[in-house]
Scaffold this active site. Structure first.
Site, short mmCIF file in Angstrom:
data_model
loop_
_atom_site.label_atom_id
_atom_site.label_comp_id
_atom_site.label_asym_id
_atom_site.label_seq_id
_atom_site.Cartn_x
_atom_site.Cartn_y
_atom_site.Cartn_z
N PRO A 2 73.07 -27.73 14.89
CA PRO A 2 74.11 -26.75 14.58
C PRO A 2 75.21 -26.76 15.64
O PRO A 2 74.93 -26.80 16.84
CB PRO A 2 73.35 -25.42 14.59
CG PRO A 2 71.93 -25.79 14.31
CD PRO A 2 71.73 -27.13 14.97
N GLU A 3 76.45 -26.77 15.18
CA GLU A 3 77.60 -26.76 16.08
C GLU A 3 78.24 -25.38 16.05
O GLU A 3 77.69 -24.43 15.49
CB GLU A 3 78.58 -27.86 15.67
CG GLU A 3 77.95 -29.26 15.69
CD GLU A 3 78.89 -30.35 15.25
OE1 GLU A 3 80.12 -30.21 15.42
OE2 GLU A 3 78.41 -31.38 14.71
N HIS A 93 55.65 -23.53 11.39
CA HIS A 93 56.65 -23.83 12.41
C HIS A 93 57.38 -22.59 12.90
O HIS A 93 58.46 -22.69 13.48
CB HIS A 93 57.68 -24.86 11.92
CG HIS A 93 57.06 -26.15 11.43
ND1 HIS A 93 56.31 -26.96 12.24
CD2 HIS A 93 57.08 -26.73 10.20
CE1 HIS A 93 55.89 -28.01 11.54
NE2 HIS A 93 56.34 -27.89 10.30
N ARG A 112 61.43 -29.06 14.60
CA ARG A 112 61.47 -30.09 15.64
C ARG A 112 60.99 -29.58 17.00
O ARG A 112 60.75 -30.38 17.90
CB ARG A 112 62.90 -30.64 15.76
CG ARG A 112 63.45 -31.27 14.49
CD ARG A 112 62.77 -32.57 14.15
NE ARG A 112 63.09 -33.60 15.11
CZ ARG A 112 64.19 -34.36 15.05
NH1 ARG A 112 65.08 -34.18 14.06
NH2 ARG A 112 64.40 -35.29 15.95
#
Length: 277
Positions: A2-3, A93, A112
């Protein structure tokens, strides 16, 4: 990863969902997410009875402003937040759960497992990692063409890796650098110190326009990004360069090409973005 537009969207969404709520307890299910304090038990204890007054963004980081603490969260590759009612099934997760006094839970999920969380006394976060070296905020009024020139205008570094450097400009990543350079008509390998004043002005305008349009569209859902309510962003429908390899440039019709620059996939139009010395 994400930016800026995606993180800004998450911040705005979570401000609506959790601002004003008080943390009753915290459960850390994956200790390595917690960076400061290093002991998850201290992290959990420190946040009890802290109220979330507001959320803010700095670069790609989320700042939870509490009573006398600040929680800094970085989503990294695939971190995401969601709000659930206590007792609802916990998704796989899910690594950190913030249980609120009103019976809701803010849950952090990260497939991740690269995300990070830091706690600071309010104010000390600015002088310590991970925020202390972040560069210009491109949507801040202080981000002017002159500020951009002062930060990068004398550097011989190629534009793409320089703009990805968070110590130069905070929040830019691969998607929006490719889009801004395409809009400005600048080749990603141009040395920053080769730009004329007019070209630097174009670059400044392109960065701010692309980012603001992406924020307005809720960010880009290229892989797994969703906001705090599970909603996708829509800016991916407006991309002109990133991920468009082989497709005709919307400006000139020449196929978009992809190369690797600084280890990153880089998309550009060789006709509109000619490499000049």
């Amino acid at each position: 990863m994400p930016e800026l537009p995606e993180v800004e969207t998450v911040v705005r969404t979570l401000n609506r969902l959790v601002a004003g709520k008080t943390i009753e307890r915290v459960q850390v299910l994956l200790p390595r997410i917690i960076q400061r304090p290093a002991e998850p038990e201290l992290f959990e204890a420190a946040l009890v009875q802290q109220t979330i007054h507001r959320l803010e963004r700095r670069g790609k980081f989320i700042r939870f402003v509490l009573d006398d603490l600040t929680l800094i969260s970085h989503l990294r590759m695939e971190g995401r937040y969601g709000v659930n009612v206590a007792g609802e099934p916990i998704e796989k997760h899910t690594h950190v759960i913030f249980a609120m006094t009103d019976g809701t839970e803010l849950r952090y999920r990260d497939v991740r497992q690269f995300g990070t969380m830091h706690i600071f006394r309010q104010g000390e976060e600015w002088s310590l990692p991970p925020l202390h070296k972040l560069g210009l905020e491109p949507l801040d009024p202080a981000f002017t063409p002159e500020a951009l020139r002062k930060r990068i205008g004398d550097k011989p570094t190629k534009l793409k890796p320089l703009l990805l450097n968070q110590e130069a400009i905070a929040g830019l990543g691969n998607i929006y650098v490719d889009e801004a350079l395409h809009r400005a008509g600048l080749h990603p390998e141009r040395p920053a110190n080769s730009l004329s004043q007019k070209e630097m002005d174009f670059l400044h305008r392109s960065i701010t326009e692309v980012l603001q349009e992406a924020v307005d569209a809720g960010g880009s859902s290229i892989k797994s990004y969703v906001n705090g309510q599970g909603e996708m962003g829509m800016f991916q429908q407006q991309l002109h360069a990133y991920g468009m390899t082989g497709q005709p440039c919307r400006h000139c019709g020449h196929p978009i090409e992809k190369t690797r620059l600084g280890g990153r996939g880089t998309h550009f139009c060789p006709h509109c973005q000619v490499l000049r010395a």
